[in-house]
Design an enzyme around this catalytic site. Structure first.
Site, PDB file in Angstrom:
ATOM      1  N   CYS A   3     -85.458  50.140-102.975  1.00  0.00           N
ATOM      2  CA  CYS A   3     -86.436  49.195-102.438  1.00  0.00           C
ATOM      3  C   CYS A   3     -87.379  49.925-101.486  1.00  0.00           C
ATOM      4  CB  CYS A   3     -85.743  48.052-101.718  1.00  0.00           C
ATOM      5  SG  CYS A   3     -86.883  46.881-100.942  1.00  0.00           S
ATOM      6  N   CYS A  11     -88.765  45.540 -94.259  1.00  0.00           N
ATOM      7  CA  CYS A  11     -87.862  44.421 -94.523  1.00  0.00           C
ATOM      8  C   CYS A  11     -86.442  44.957 -94.554  1.00  0.00           C
ATOM      9  CB  CYS A  11     -88.195  43.737 -95.848  1.00  0.00           C
ATOM     10  SG  CYS A  11     -87.064  42.379 -96.267  1.00  0.00           S
ATOM     11  N   CYS A  14     -81.825  42.888 -96.748  1.00  0.00           N
ATOM     12  CA  CYS A  14     -80.709  43.338 -97.580  1.00  0.00           C
ATOM     13  C   CYS A  14     -79.919  44.389 -96.805  1.00  0.00           C
ATOM     14  CB  CYS A  14     -81.218  43.898 -98.900  1.00  0.00           C
ATOM     15  SG  CYS A  14     -81.981  42.676 -99.971  1.00  0.00           S
ATOM     16  N   CYS A  90     -90.484  42.328-104.266  1.00  0.00           N
ATOM     17  CA  CYS A  90     -89.051  42.292-103.935  1.00  0.00           C
ATOM     18  C   CYS A  90     -88.205  42.377-105.200  1.00  0.00           C
ATOM     19  CB  CYS A  90     -88.724  41.009-103.174  1.00  0.00           C
ATOM     20  SG  CYS A  90     -86.957  40.784-102.842  1.00  0.00           S
ATOM     21  N   GLN A 214     -78.413  26.285-106.373  1.00  0.00           N
ATOM     22  CA  GLN A 214     -77.944  27.625-106.028  1.00  0.00           C
ATOM     23  C   GLN A 214     -78.986  28.683-106.375  1.00  0.00           C
ATOM     24  OE1 GLN A 214     -75.285  28.114-104.375  1.00  0.00           O
ATOM     25  NE2 GLN A 214     -73.811  26.505-104.801  1.00  0.00           N
ATOM     26  N   GLU A 292     -74.570  12.481-101.555  1.00  0.00           N
ATOM     27  CA  GLU A 292     -75.503  13.494-101.056  1.00  0.00           C
ATOM     28  C   GLU A 292     -76.531  12.820-100.159  1.00  0.00           C
ATOM     29  OE1 GLU A 292     -77.870  16.382-100.028  1.00  0.00           O
ATOM     30  OE2 GLU A 292     -76.073  16.860-101.191  1.00  0.00           O
ATOM     31  N   ASN A 338     -68.744  20.906-100.941  1.00  0.00           N
ATOM     32  CA  ASN A 338     -69.570  22.112-100.991  1.00  0.00           C
ATOM     33  C   ASN A 338     -70.574  22.031 -99.849  1.00  0.00           C
ATOM     34  OD1 ASN A 338     -70.759  24.490-101.827  1.00  0.00           O
ATOM     35  ND2 ASN A 338     -71.992  23.527-103.423  1.00  0.00           N
ATOM     36  N   CYS A 365     -69.993  28.677 -98.676  1.00  0.00           N
ATOM     37  CA  CYS A 365     -70.868  29.840 -98.563  1.00  0.00           C
ATOM     38  C   CYS A 365     -70.654  30.557 -97.234  1.00  0.00           C
ATOM     39  CB  CYS A 365     -72.336  29.439 -98.733  1.00  0.00           C
ATOM     40  SG  CYS A 365     -72.922  28.250 -97.506  1.00  0.00           S
TER      41      CYS A 365
END
Length: 407
Positions: A3, A11, A14, A90, A214, A292, A338, A365
């Site tokens: 990258c 940036c 990551c 990206c 997702q 939800e 979730n 997550c």
């Protein structure tokens, strides 16, 4: 993944870039097992093999902050001074998504959409949000400060639709406040189509502009498939999917239970016996309900259920409030949760512990908040767990667990 942005220091999102991908995945498994190893109810958990992801080109979403000027817009992030840093190249974005970004930058210039200047608090266009379906179709949302640019966007929209033939949904999202909020409550859909079809794991999910989906379609398919396998194992008569989003888990659960009009059992072998009319082996119909808070997501899930003939129901409401208002006699056989990164929180975790729910499928997550929630649910033991790498090149991942009551 190489990258240029990372190498130049512009940036650093990551944070694990440069580490071999197998090492990244192994570290995530170790991290999850270590965190959950401190939870007594996880002591005997069976860990399935982790689900890997392509290390690049996996993102189906681009959330681009708009900076620069009308004639030279940047799509990417802001630096520490609030200036735009262009990240159109990206490497995490799927190829069709990456190819659309220069076209969208050109549209900013063509429609004279002045980028919002954060330090000066002036301008209109704050973000460009792009979602890519498995079919190569796109949803584009322009997050603006007001409706002032609407006429110009409508005027030049035919050009954009012509240049991007896969573009299906375009909207303006109005976010007038000067604060770090990605989008506002008001959405103005500018195209005839108002939802994007996301094909994942045999489900055709309808995604409306303000619905969550997702980031990694390939790993999402594996997540729903594992959830469906656990549902088939538990064979509940009733299921709640709390924080259901656009209904992925609920719809996969309904299908796994044989809840299809033609009596077929998706995912079963070709020799499996069919059952009449979406019924369980004893002839009863499984009850699958999704809850939800986002009305847009509920509308998406309801549309998917109706168009695919899957008898799952969806309601808009707060997951915790819904559970706490439930009579003990109405507690389901399986609860799927979730939640966002903050986890369930004490109220819902305590309810799950005391409700008598026999089985819980918890997809998280954030393994730290998962571990904290599990500490509050000692009667629910982890039977099986799995790490799914939704976010390569970062420390983040998804971990799915199946819990069963032992006390």
């Amino acid at each position: 993944m190489q990258c240029a942005y990372f190498d130049a220091g512009v940036c650093r999102s990551c944070t694990h870039l440069g580490e071999p991908y197998p090492d990244q995945l192994a570290a995530k498994v170790t991290h999850a097992q270590t965190l959950l190893g401190d939870v007594p109810s996880a002591a005997g958990a069976v860990w399935l093999d982790p689900v890997a992801s392509p290390s690049a080109g996996f993102r189906n979403k681009a959330k681009m902050v708009v900076g620069g000027t009308v004639d030279a817009p940047t799509l990417g992030i802001l630096d520490e001074l609030g200036r735009g840093v262009d990240l159109q190249g990206c490497g995490l974005h799927s190829e069709p998504l990456a190819a659309a970004l220069p076209v969208l930058a050109a549209f900013v210039t063509r429609a004279r959409l002045e980028p919002y200047d954060v330090p000066a608090r002036r301008g209109e266009l704050k973000h460009v949000l792009v979602t890519l379906s498995a079919d190569g179709e796109l949803m584009v949302r322009f997050v603006v400060r007001s409706t002032e640019p609407e006429a110009r966007v409508r005027k030049h929209l035919p050009w954009l639709l012509d240049v991007l033939p896969g573009l299906r949904v375009v909207s303006l999202n109005v976010q007038p406040e000067h604060k770090a909020v990605l989008e506002g409550a008001r959405e103005i859909v500018l195209t005839e189509a108002s939802s994007l079809l996301m094909r994942v794991g045999g489900l055709d999910l309808h995604l409306r502009p303000q619905s969550f989906f997702q980031t990694n379609t390939q790993v999402a398919a594996a997540l729903y498939a594992q959830g469906a396998a656990w549902v088939r194992d538990v064979r509940p008569r009733s299921v709640w999917d709390l924080y259901c989003g656009v209904g992925g888990f609920a719809l996969a659960a309904a299908r796994a239970l044989g809840a299809l009009p033609d009596g077929s059992v998706p995912g079963a072998s070709s020799g499996a016996a069919s059952r009449p009319g979406g019924t369980l082996p004893d002839g009863s119909v499984p009850d699958v309900l999704g809850v939800e808070v986002s009305e847009e997501a509920v509308a998406s899930a309801t549309l998917t259920a109706s168009t695919q003939g899957i008898p799952a129901r969806f309601v808009a409401g707060d997951a915790t409030a819904f559970a706490l208002a439930t009579a003990p006699s109405d507690v389901p056989d399986l609860v799927i949760v979730n939640p966002p990164r903050r986890g369930l929180g004490p109220a819902l975790a305590t309810w799950l512990e005391t409700s008598g729910v026999p089985n819980v499928l918890y997809s998280s997550c954030n393994a730290r908040t998962l571990a904290a929630d599990l500490q509050a649910m000692p009667s629910l033991t982890i039977r099986t767990a799995q790490v799914l790498d939704m976010f390569p090149q970062t420390p983040h991942y998804e971990v799915a667990t199946l819990l069963s009551r032992t006390a």
